[in-house]
Design a protein around this motif. Structure first.
Motif, PDB file in Angstrom:
ATOM      1  N   VAL A 137       0.847  -1.192   0.000  1.00 45.39           N
ATOM      2  CA  VAL A 137       0.000   0.000   0.000  1.00 45.39           C
ATOM      3  C   VAL A 137       0.885   1.246   0.000  1.00 45.39           C
ATOM      4  CG1 VAL A 137      -1.530   1.383   1.452  1.00 45.39           C
ATOM      5  CG2 VAL A 137      -2.028  -1.031   1.062  1.00 45.39           C
TER       6      VAL A 137
ATOM      7  N   SER B 118       1.407   4.004  -3.052  1.00 46.41           N
ATOM      8  CA  SER B 118       1.070   5.422  -2.868  1.00 46.41           C
ATOM      9  C   SER B 118       2.269   6.308  -3.192  1.00 46.41           C
ATOM     10  CB  SER B 118       0.606   5.671  -1.429  1.00 46.41           C
ATOM     11  OG  SER B 118       1.709   5.721  -0.546  1.00 46.41           O
TER      12      SER B 118
ATOM     13  N   LYS C 215      -7.054   0.952   0.462  1.00 46.80           N
ATOM     14  CA  LYS C 215      -5.939   0.674  -0.449  1.00 46.80           C
ATOM     15  C   LYS C 215      -5.388  -0.735  -0.350  1.00 46.80           C
ATOM     16  CE  LYS C 215      -5.955   4.442  -2.579  1.00 46.80           C
ATOM     17  NZ  LYS C 215      -6.933   4.243  -3.657  1.00 46.80           N
TER      18      LYS C 215
ATOM     19  N   VAL D 115      -5.808  -1.676  -5.715  1.00 46.64           N
ATOM     20  CA  VAL D 115      -5.992  -2.112  -4.327  1.00 46.64           C
ATOM     21  C   VAL D 115      -5.203  -3.408  -4.148  1.00 46.64           C
ATOM     22  CG1 VAL D 115      -7.651  -2.947  -2.620  1.00 46.64           C
ATOM     23  CG2 VAL D 115      -8.271  -1.067  -4.139  1.00 46.64           C
TER      24      VAL D 115
ATOM     25  N   ARG E 106      -6.663   2.872   5.772  1.00 48.66           N
ATOM     26  CA  ARG E 106      -6.118   2.444   4.480  1.00 48.66           C
ATOM     27  C   ARG E 106      -6.243   0.954   4.221  1.00 48.66           C
ATOM     28  NH1 ARG E 106      -1.987   6.100   3.186  1.00 48.66           N
ATOM     29  NH2 ARG E 106      -2.747   8.160   3.753  1.00 48.66           N
TER      30      ARG E 106
END
Ligand SMILES: NC(=O)c1ccc[n+]([C@@H]2O[C@H](COP(=O)([O-])OP(=O)(O)OC[C@H]3O[C@@H](n4cnc5c(N)ncnc54)[C@H](O)[C@@H]3O)[C@@H](O)[C@H]2O)c1
Ligand SMILES: NC(=O)c1ccc[n+]([C@@H]2O[C@H](COP(=O)([O-])OP(=O)(O)OC[C@H]3O[C@@H](n4cnc5c(N)ncnc54)[C@H](O)[C@@H]3O)[C@@H](O)[C@H]2O)c1
Lengths: 211, 211
Positions: A204, A208, B170, B186, B146
């Motif tokens: 994750v 990002s 995410k 994801v 998240r």
DNA sequence: ATTTTTTTGTTAAAAATTTAACATTGTTAA
DNA sequence: TTAACAATGTTAAATTTTTAACAAAAAAAT
């Protein structure tokens, strides 16, 4: 046993079967490799390759016979007469697992739980009797238990594993975050939920940053 | 981010750190690659290779500085300011997980639980508040969550996953035996306890046949 | 009847992962 | 002081796992 199947193939066969059982319930008699693949987030080639390895051959343009395939996977990964399993540590996770497995796969039957807490010993949870840890060795032998699932506090992991080995267990599934050692004739699988979560967190984060 | 680390390396780094933290507690300041390897049941070469990949260099003949290595692994796999996590489904497994994570790794904080059962909504479990599933989207956004850990009954897995995605999550860690689909931005990790157990059973069976 | 399509089964190639080989270098010991 | 040792760091090889390529054949379409 057919031959040396890759570890990953074994895992996938177990997953295919789960998916196939659901298909069967919904009345589907045949399934294509790409349908199985879609469910498992893998490629159709991989499915076909796995099935090739176990020697199953489907019907061209019709796919695989769901029932037959379930049976064949069972022949490969199940034991003829079931395997008895024990849970060591009837705490939160142990209880959750017993609950979960209760009546799921008859092939792998949780027949005993073990704990050190006197309040739990003698009770039954979802049909599984809880024995004292001191009776573990004898009970494992008496009930012909082959696999132990460890859900004791991490500090006791090592001693419980040693005890399991001494009791003659053949496989250990360790859900404790503490790695243990076993002789190489005992199959050991360790799984750590924190690692899984940290892995998700890492990807994750990575995503990002690179977006 | 240093570079593209192999998935397997990420998993091991998380495990190394766990082992290192225990070492640190016991007062050890340095550790050899073969010591780490022994704990994790892997080879020393693999440990050294992983550490090479993250650019850590130990002291010849003295090994790795435990504290430094812990910090570096943290820099690699942790996010700068922590990540908020939610549990969806506060049943047996959800509760067990909350209990387990409570106060473990401050970097990954479970800040909310969600459930559909009115009896659970509004309560707090080990410091984690339980919200209604209908408030999920807004709560996830408000608390900047998240990652979602799915521990709902299998039949609800798909709809919950969809909802999580819509909420802007995410990463998903799915402990349900039902595979779900998510868009590729994801990150999805699925883990099935039955597969693990069946794998152990298979190798136990195999070993007993070939002995 | 023939062509196209769709799906399986298999061999070959590619990619990922692990293991081996070995050069390097502080440290210890002779 | 020098030789042996014990550990790291890195390149190369081996292994495992995944993916691609494609032949074969049944079904569908033309
Ligand atoms: N709860 C989770 O979701 C979770 C997740 C991942 C890992 N774990 C790990 O699983 C283990 C159990 O977690 P939990 O939340 O169920 O803990 P828990 O404290 O609820 O349960 C532990 C149980 O083990 C029993 N026990 C203690 N010492 C024992 C011994 N020597 N022999 C037999 N039984 C003994 C205790 O009486 C208790 O019933 C821990 O190691 C934990 O780190 C838990
Ligand atoms: N218990 C285990 O050890 C275990 C192991 C592996 C997998 N699983 C899986 O994890 C899941 C949960 O297992 P469990 O034993 O905790 O079950 P459980 O029934 O104890 O808990 C499920 C919880 O989810 C809640 N829920 C139901 N529908 C929901 C929805 N739509 N949205 C939000 N919450 C909802 C329920 O109210 C309940 O609190 C199941 O899919 C199970 O197959 C459990």
């Amino acid at each position: 046993m057919i031959k040396n199947l890759p570890h990953k193939t074994i895992e996938r066969l177990s997953q295919y079967r789960r998916a196939l059982l659901i298909c069967l319930d919904s009345g589907k008699t045949h399934i294509y490799s790409h349908e199985i693949a879609r469910i498992q987030h893998i490629t159709a080639v991989q499915v076909r390759r796995d099935l090739m390895l176990i020697g199953y051959t489907g019907t061209l343009r019709k796919g695989y016979n769901v029932k037959e395939l379930i049976d064949l996977i069972g022949q490969i990964i199940d034991s003829d007469d079931g395997i008895h399993v024990a849970i060591i540590g009837m705490g939160n996770l142990g209880r959750a697992l017993i609950n979960y497995f209760a009546g799921k796969r008859s092939q792998l039957r949780i027949v005993a739980g073990f704990d050190i807490n006197p309040d739990k010993i003698g009770n039954t949870m979802s049909g599984v009797p809880c024995f004292g840890i001191d009776d573990m060795e004898s009970t494992i032998q008496k009930l012909d238990i082959r696999i132990g699932i460890m859900t004791v506090p991490a500090d006791f992991a090592v001693e419980v594993a040693d005890k399991l080995v001494k009791s003659g267990i053949k496989g250990i599934l360790n859900y404790t975050p503490k790695p243990v050692n076993v002789p190489k004739d005992v199959y050991l699988e360790e799984y750590d939920m924190i690692t899984s979560l940290e892995k998700v967190a890492f990807f994750v984060k990575m995503h990002s940053e690179t977006e």
